[in-house]
Enzyme design. Structure first.
Site, PDB file in Angstrom:
ATOM      1  N   LYS A 110      16.065   3.441  -3.908  1.00  0.00           N
ATOM      2  CA  LYS A 110      15.091   3.913  -4.902  1.00  0.00           C
ATOM      3  C   LYS A 110      15.798   4.749  -5.967  1.00  0.00           C
ATOM      4  O   LYS A 110      15.534   4.621  -7.159  1.00  0.00           O
ATOM      5  CB  LYS A 110      13.986   4.735  -4.225  1.00  0.00           C
ATOM      6  CG  LYS A 110      13.032   3.869  -3.419  1.00  0.00           C
ATOM      7  CD  LYS A 110      12.125   4.660  -2.506  1.00  0.00           C
ATOM      8  CE  LYS A 110      11.379   3.714  -1.568  1.00  0.00           C
ATOM      9  NZ  LYS A 110      10.626   4.380  -0.520  1.00  0.00           N
ATOM     10  N   GLN A 130       9.254   9.946   1.582  1.00  0.00           N
ATOM     11  CA  GLN A 130       9.689   8.794   2.381  1.00  0.00           C
ATOM     12  C   GLN A 130       9.122   8.901   3.799  1.00  0.00           C
ATOM     13  O   GLN A 130       9.274   9.911   4.467  1.00  0.00           O
ATOM     14  CB  GLN A 130      11.231   8.743   2.413  1.00  0.00           C
ATOM     15  CG  GLN A 130      11.796   7.545   3.148  1.00  0.00           C
ATOM     16  CD  GLN A 130      11.448   6.209   2.477  1.00  0.00           C
ATOM     17  OE1 GLN A 130      11.562   6.065   1.270  1.00  0.00           O
ATOM     18  NE2 GLN A 130      10.989   5.246   3.266  1.00  0.00           N
ATOM     19  N   ASP A 153       3.016   6.170  -4.799  1.00  0.00           N
ATOM     20  CA  ASP A 153       2.840   5.260  -3.663  1.00  0.00           C
ATOM     21  C   ASP A 153       1.374   4.832  -3.516  1.00  0.00           C
ATOM     22  O   ASP A 153       1.067   3.941  -2.734  1.00  0.00           O
ATOM     23  CB  ASP A 153       3.281   5.957  -2.358  1.00  0.00           C
ATOM     24  CG  ASP A 153       4.693   5.569  -1.953  1.00  0.00           C
ATOM     25  OD1 ASP A 153       5.120   4.454  -2.321  1.00  0.00           O
ATOM     26  OD2 ASP A 153       5.352   6.361  -1.252  1.00  0.00           O
TER      27      ASP A 153
END
Ligand code: NAP
Length: 302
Positions: free
Chosen positions: A54, A98, A121
């Protein structure tokens, strides 16, 4: 006959090139560089790889990547304090924690603390609610990547029967919502299956589009797939596989495999995503897209 491969890696490269151009224009117009803050707690090796990917993708697209690598012993209140700071920081446009977090931390509480405007997200209940009403703020990265893969490959979803195996909040449920939406990449008739579904193969064999998000190596076999179906493999699992080396000797190697038994299913399906090189690269790409859009909205709201 062998299925056509849906090359997620190539498509991700194309979309990232588009995003890079859009970022450059945005920076020129606003003098603001989109920035994504990524928080990693602990030493999970798979998470470290995802986070590195990422970070690299962000930098390559011309965005700022802010990495927060925290020790396993980090407490919920320390994590909430960091998220609180990032929420208020006008130079941060996207915040990503994460997963999985260490067991001692309440994951939902942490994810709920990210302001919806920076929740790239799309896990926050506000964003989930907006998606379900068809007026999304952000689209969840893996399902959005899959939808883009279908649309850009000119695979019709309208009127098709899409069967999703898996009902997680990250993949299965939001995938169902996107395919149900009205318009391009939606308008499908959707069935969601899970571990309590009865007669699973009977249902999967009715799928025009079969999406496997189970987390079990090579679970979907050829006898579960309708001839000509589009098969999307979300799974990322490690499995010992026998390979023949350059000397013709058989040996066991630890390989990344999907939830679909690629070798048998490709003989039945019309289209199939490989693992690796299918859904994974698109997930990371859509995080970039969401970060850019977050920056656009936050700058416009100033
Ligand atoms: N490529 C990417 O970018 C990406 C992104 C996210 C996830 N993944 C991968 O995708 C896979 C799924 O992830 P996830 O987060 O959705 O997993 P998850 O939260 O563990 O959910 C798995 C789902 O599969 C269902 N399931 C498990 N065993 C089943 C069975 N025998 N028959 C039918 N359904 C079954 C479960 O049913 P119940 O609800 O009844 O337990 C659950 O709904 C994992 O391999 C993960 O690593 C990949």
């Amino acid at each position: 006959m062998s299925a056509q491969i849906l090359d997620g890696k190539l498509m991700a490269e194309n979309i990232r090139a588009e995003i890079k151009d859009e970022v450059a224009k945005f920076v020129e117009e606003t003098k603001v560089q989109p920035a994504l803050a990524v928080i990693l707690v602990g030493e999970n090796p798979a998470s470290q790889v995802y986070v590195r990917n990422k970070e690299a993708a962000c930098v390559k697209a011309g965005m700022k990547s802010l990495m927060y690598r925290l020790p396993e012993e980090t407490t919920s209140s320390e994590l909430l304090e960091l998220i609180g700071k990032l929420n208020k920081d006008a130079d941060v446009h996207g915040i990503l924690v994460q997963l999985p977090l260490p067991k001692s931390i309440d994951e939902k509480k942490i994810l709920d603390a990210i302001v919806p405007e920076k929740d790239v997200d799309a896990f926050h209940p506000t964003n989930v609610g907006l998606i379900s009403q068809g007026r999304p703020n952000f689209l969840p990265c893996t399902p959005y990547g899959i939808q883009q893969l279908l649309v850009r490959s000119k695979i019709e979803t309208k009127g098709k029967h899409a069967v999703i195996i898996g009902r997680s909040d990250i993949v299965g449920k939001p995938m169902a919502l996107l395919l149900l939406q009205k318009g391009l990449g939606g308008d499908a008739t959707v069935t969601v299956c899970h571990s309590r579904t009865a007669n699973l193969p009977e249902i999967t064999k009715q799928a025009d589009i079969l999406i496997a998000a189970i987390g079990q190596a090579e679970f979907v076999t050829a006898d579960m797939v309708k001839p000509g179906a589009v098969v999307i493999d979300v799974g990322m699992n490690r499995k010992e596989k026998e390979v023949v080396d350059e000397n013709g000797e058989k040996k066991l190697v630890n390989k990344l495999v999907g939830d679909v038994d690629f070798e048998s299913v490709k003989e039945v399906a019309g289209w199939i995503t490989p693992v690796p090189g299918g859904v994974g690269p698109l997930t990371v790409t859509m995080i970039l897209y969401n970060t850019l859009n977050g920056a656009r909205r936050q700058v416009a709201a100033r």
